[in-house]
Write an enzyme that holds these catalytic residues in place. Structure first.
Site, mmCIF file in Angstrom:
data_model
loop_
_atom_site.group_PDB
_atom_site.id
_atom_site.type_symbol
_atom_site.label_atom_id
_atom_site.label_comp_id
_atom_site.label_asym_id
_atom_site.label_seq_id
_atom_site.Cartn_x
_atom_site.Cartn_y
_atom_site.Cartn_z
ATOM 1 N N GLY A 158 0.824 -1.206 0.000
ATOM 2 C CA GLY A 158 0.000 0.000 0.000
ATOM 3 C C GLY A 158 0.855 1.252 0.000
ATOM 4 O O GLY A 158 0.540 2.238 -0.679
ATOM 5 N N PHE A 172 -1.010 10.822 -7.752
ATOM 6 C CA PHE A 172 -0.954 9.358 -7.630
ATOM 7 C C PHE A 172 -1.751 8.697 -8.746
ATOM 8 O O PHE A 172 -1.684 7.508 -8.914
ATOM 9 C CB PHE A 172 -1.472 8.907 -6.271
ATOM 10 N N TRP A 192 2.318 1.631 -3.465
ATOM 11 C CA TRP A 192 1.304 2.129 -4.405
ATOM 12 C C TRP A 192 1.242 3.652 -4.372
ATOM 13 O O TRP A 192 1.039 4.293 -5.394
ATOM 14 C CB TRP A 192 -0.058 1.546 -4.032
ATOM 15 N N HIS A 193 1.461 4.217 -3.195
ATOM 16 C CA HIS A 193 1.370 5.669 -3.076
ATOM 17 C C HIS A 193 2.500 6.382 -3.811
ATOM 18 O O HIS A 193 2.301 7.500 -4.296
ATOM 19 C CB HIS A 193 1.385 6.078 -1.600
ATOM 20 N N GLY A 194 3.660 5.802 -3.864
ATOM 21 C CA GLY A 194 4.752 6.507 -4.518
ATOM 22 C C GLY A 194 5.992 5.647 -4.675
ATOM 23 O O GLY A 194 6.217 4.694 -3.916
#
Length: 492
Positions: free
Chosen positions: A314, A492, A317-319
């Site tokens: 997770g 994002f 996924w953000h960066g």
């Protein structure tokens, strides 16, 4: 095209007027054209890529619907992850290889390959993967028409902001595309709250903390720590404000979308926090990664490992940076630790009746969240390390004390000639008074979400409350707004 921008105001005004003016049978097609136009405003070239991705996913969706095998679902997931990985993570993996091997070629990859990040690629990737997996799990559901599938992915209100829609969230709306007064009132409240959160809370906080995160080595311990608290206020107001506006725009068009925040800072455990923060992402990770990994059914150690894996993913996924991986791993360890202490050792970590302990535990969870915010907000891994190192070493006057008693003591006295005090002091965060009023704003919006039944009572006065609050909101925005940046989750 940001929701709080003039171009979007013009765009949505045109869309809204034509949408309700045309016959009902043409509204879906019109919304699809609007969604593609919205994306094209960002980039015409990447719009072609966007439409190709949707087309391929629809063909795979149809194939999975007819032949629900692991081969087809595996191919669908793999292609979407490759697409996401190429555009979002090529530079990151080249950086990792450069750090590990020190090979010059990997260091030059950003100069050799120029990759533009497609708008909302993180959001729509998870959305189409969910659609494919849900179809694989339940292939007897009615086949979605091609134009409806395209609208599902290109629905512009939630395209850049989430919530991450699933087919079961979206398609029931298509049978209810008629004007609804209650939805219009609710949409107005959401738009006002979103604008206030973004413009009057998040943007001032951004101006306060940006200097600290840009140069953490220059600031004292207190400033470095309180920057995490300020960022917690900012990121909640920014992201929940963006979500409020997205849900508002969808409601104006007759679409119900899932709630993405529900008073997260009132949580008394990490587990509860992630059921209240970015809800659609948390449940996506649970349903499509945690459960397939075995969830909590394969022993204690595996359960702890699964929690750490999904939170680390997770974060990734953000960066594409070490900072986001650290952020996700940090929360994975906290969730695993909570489960161990409560499940294995039988400790009661979450108070239920004692109000003082409930408030105290919520404050502890908020501090844990603020510490993670220091990782999430840091510009890079080096700044993140400087930030945490400074919290424990940059005490007030510590630079001056290093010089006092040495042969360089004259420098301390000499620099006072150029202004008040010594130049050998760490900087202190400015405009901390903003924490006072922004905190009250956050508490107010949390109360609305935590005690919705309290606010439902006044909804019978919507007919005059909506215009009254609208006038107040416009006045506040006109008199108190400051220069702010784009939404945090926009990239994002």
């Amino acid at each position: 095209m940001l929701f709080n921008s003039i171009p979007f105001l013009i765009f949505f005004s045109v869309v809204y007027l034509f949408y309700w003016a045309i016959p009902k049978e043409f509204r879906k097609g019109f919304l699809l054209i609007a969604g593609i136009s919205f994306y094209a405003y960002f980039s015409l070239a990447l719009t072609v890529h966007f439409l190709v991705v949707i087309s391929i996913n629809y063909l795979l969706y149809r194939k999975i619907h007819v032949t629900p095998t692991k081969i087809w679902i595996g191919l669908t997931v793999s292609l979407n992850l490759i697409n996401l990985g190429f555009f979002k993570y090529v530079y990151f993996f080249s950086k990792v290889l450069a750090d590990v091997t020190s090979y010059p070629f990997f260091q030059q990859v950003p100069n050799i390959i120029h990759i533009a990040l497609p708008l909302a690629i993180s959001f729509y990737t998870f959305q189409v993967i969910a659609a494919a997996v849900d179809t694989y799990r339940n292939p007897k559901e009615k086949t979605v028409k091609v134009e409806d599938y395209f609208l599902f992915v290109a629905f512009f209100p939630v395209l850049i902001a989430g919530p991450i829609m699933r087919m079961s969230d979206f398609f029931p709306n298509l049978d209810k595309l008629t004007p609804n007064k209650e939805k219009m009132y609710r949409a107005s409240y959401l738009m006002m709250s979103g604008l206030v959160k973004k413009v009057l809370v998040a943007d001032p906080m951004s101006l306060t903390i940006s200097p600290v995160f840009n140069s953490p080595s220059d600031y004292d311990s207190f400033s470095l720590f309180i920057a995490g608290v300020c960022y917690s206020i900012q990121v909640f107001s920014d992201f929940s404000g963006l979500t409020d506006m997205a849900r508002s725009v969808a409601l104006y068009l007759g679409f119900e979308t899932p709630e993405n925040f529900k008073a997260p800072f009132f949580s008394t455990s990490g587990r509860e926090l992630w059921k209240r923060w970015h809800i659609t992402l948390s449940f996506w990770l649970r349903d499509y990664i945690y459960f397939p990994l075995g969830g909590s059914k394969k022993g204690e150690i595996r359960t702890y490992l699964n929690l750490i894996i999904i939170m680390t993913l997770g974060g990734f996924w953000h960066g594409a940076d070490y900072t986001f991986i650290c952020w996700g791993f940090y929360w994975g360890v906290i969730l695993a630790g909570e489960r161990f202490l409560e499940g294995k050792l039988g400790l009661k970590l979450t108070p239920e009746k004692n109000k003082f302990l409930i408030v105290l535990k919520a404050m502890i969870v908020f501090v844990l969240f603020s510490i993670s915010g220091l990782m999430f907000r840091s510009n890079n891994a080096s700044n993140m390390l400087d930030h945490f190192h400074g919290i424990f070493t940059h005490f007030s006057f510590s630079l001056e004390r290093m010089l006092v008693g040495s042969t360089n003591e004259w420098l301390v006295t000499a620099t006072s000639l150029f202004g008040e005090g010594s130049s050998f002091k760490y900087l202190h965060i400015e405009n901390l008074e903003r924490i006072f009023y922004t905190s009250f704003a956050v508490l107010f919006f949390h109360h609305i979400q935590y005690y919705p039944e309290f606010w439902i009572k006044i909804r019978k006065h919507d007919v005059w409350l909506v215009p009254a609050f609208g006038i107040i909101t416009i006045f506040l925005l006109a008199t108190l707004s400051q220069d702010g940046g784009e939404f945090i989750y926009y990239r994002f």
